[in-house]
Design an enzyme around this catalytic site. Structure first.
Site: not given
Ligand SMILES: *[C@@H]1O[C@H](CO)[C@@H](O)[C@H](O)[C@H]1NC(C)=O
Ligand SMILES: *[C@@H]1O[C@H](CO)[C@@H](O)[C@H](O)[C@H]1NC(C)=O
Ligand SMILES: *[C@@H]1O[C@H](CO)[C@@H](O)[C@H](O)[C@H]1NC(C)=O
Ligand SMILES: *[C@@H]1O[C@H](CO)[C@@H](O)[C@H](O)[C@H]1NC(C)=O
Ligand SMILES: *[C@@H]1O[C@H](CO)[C@@H](O)[C@H](O)[C@H]1NC(C)=O
Length: 417
Positions: A183, A390
């Site tokens: 990320s 995520h």
């Protein structure tokens, strides 16, 4: 009109929440001794070194000083078994609001740091400026100097990563290493390559896990509202003396750590909330209940309001750009009224991209937008499993099954010296 009023209400609500969670209470943090008596899971109370050694691994702690004086903690984890040291180092860089713990919180057999150490890799775990391991500076005091918190992903990519690369290469006597970024840990790598391309040449292979660049298509409403509220209120909040947000030991983290282990019921709520926060469509089952309880001992690990505000900006920009200070100040700082775009074409090393269809924070469309600009994509792996969101990248109990084989396959090929 009604929609406008609802929007205003939302902004107010999120802003109020933002203020509450940013404040540090004098009673906090609760002492570890007390937490043990209250039944917090042991792993949630341990730091990286303690976690690794508790599970039979070896761990070293290192301090890295950046050019602008930030002092960062970097860990090196290895397995207790005998491994021949012929592999080049692999550096794992965590995401927004995380810390190095995130690579261990899922436990041996699941956490990527453990899995890579088991496969005999020389594993280094960094901590980004502002999180509780790297809340230090040579001259600035994070508790009283606003200047300490004047950073976003822009500075993390420009200062932190080059300093860490130099340090790891020196210590491991290697001249090249492999990089795994999750990320923000991947987005800041692209920033580094764009701004300081000679550092990019020190990387043999990059593995980008759900890389965060522009966030135009981010689906998580909670994440959007939160970052945009911080963006809208940044000036006011910093004027009021708030510069740090979601730090470990603040009300936000102490609350979730308590709430998420308190009863089976609250644990379930926590799991559902986290799942909704970081999925496109909430779908339970990726994370074990134990990991939910453990991870909130280390997460959120803290960052600057300024960094959260930058993510707020990214939600409405269809480019990957530097911090937008407004026309006048942009002109002063950048010489252009709009913030300059990062040059993703400057990412010269081969990149393996792994991303997920049900990731609510980093959308597939934005990952694919970045991939079109990356000059050297070796392979793009899209995970279609609906339970993979995520946070699964660091915390899922299925890391070993879903992403580790691919990561290890490439690292084995690119690790021989
Ligand atoms: C982790 O815990 C150990 C043992 O309590 C301590 O010696 C060490 O300084 C801690 N490391 C960090 C980086 O906080
Ligand atoms: C923060 O950084 C910006 C850009 O470098 C600078 O203009 C500003 O004065 C800094 N603010 C503080 C409080 O240090
Ligand atoms: C590498 O580290 C050693 C100390 O371990 C230091 O003396 C030396 O200056 C470092 N070299 C570079 C290029 O940073
Ligand atoms: C986690 O806890 C929930 C609620 O207590 C329970 O329904 C579920 O089966 C548990 N999940 C696992 C994987 O143990
Ligand atoms: C971006 O980087 C590439 C590769 O280094 C270079 O060829 C190109 O000129 C750069 N573009 C800009 C706008 O700087």
């Amino acid at each position: 009109m009604a929609a406008g009023r609802a929007h205003t209400l939302n902004v107010l609500l999120w802003s109020a929440l933002g203020i509450i969670i940013a404040i540090r209470l004098p009673l906090l943090p609760i002492r570890n001794e007390t937490k043990r008596q209250l039944g917090y899971p042991p792993d949630s109370l341990l730091n990286v070194t303690e976690l690794a050694t508790r599970h039979g691994y070896q761990c070293e702690e290192h301090n890295v000083v950046t050019e602008d004086g930030f002092v960062l903690t970097v860990f090196r984890v290895s397995s207790g078994q005998r491994c021949s040291r012929t592999q080049i180092p692999v550096l794992l860089v965590h995401g927004l609001l995380q810390s190095a713990d995130s690579w261990l919180d899922a436990g041996p057999g699941s956490g990527l740091a453990y899995l890579l150490a088991d496969a005999c890799h020389d594993v280094w775990l960094s901590n980004t400026r502002g999180n509780y391991y790297s809340r230090r500076h040579l001259t600035l005091d994070p508790d009283s100097d606003a200047a300490y918190w004047n950073f976003s992903a822009d500075e993390i990519g420009y200062f932190d990563l080059p300093a860490i690369l130099d340090y790891v290469l020196n210590r491991s006597r290697a001249d090249i290493l492999n990089y795994v970024g999750f990320s923000q840990g991947a987005g800041t790598f692209f920033i580094m390559c764009s701004e300081r391309p000679n550092y990019c040449e020190k990387i043999k292979l990059m593995i980008a896990l759900a890389p965060a660049t522009r966030q135009t298509n981010t689906k998580s409403t909670m994440y959007r509202r939160l970052t945009q509220a911080v963006q809208g209120w940044e000036t006011l909040l910093t004027t009021a003396g708030l510069h740090e947000i979601f730090s470990k030991g603040a009300l936000s983290q102490e609350f979730v750590a308590f709430f998420c282990h308190f009863t089976k019921f609250t644990e379930g709520l926590c799991d559902a909330g986290l799942n909704k926060f970081n999925s496109v469509v909430a779908h339970p089952g990726s994370m074990s209940n134990e990991t939910t309880r453990v991870l909130f001992g280390h997460f959120p690990a803290g960052t600057s309001l300024h960094n959260m505000a930058k993510y707020g900006q990214a939600m409405t920009n269809d480019k990957f750009v530097k911090f937008n200070y407004g026309h006048q100040k942009n002109l002063e700082l950048y010489g252009t009224s709009e913030p300059p775009e990062y040059n993703i074409s400057a990412v010269s090393p081969p990149v393996v991209v792994i991303y997920g269809e049900n990731d609510g924070l980093v959308d597939t469309k934005d990952v694919e937008w970045a991939m079109e600009r990356l000059p050297n994509v070796l392979e793009a792996v899209l995970i279609k499993d609906p339970a993979w969101n995520h946070m699964s990248v660091t915390y899922s109990s299925r890391v070993e099954e879903i992403i580790f084989p691919k990561i290890n396959e490439y690292l084995q090929i690119y690790s021989s010296t």
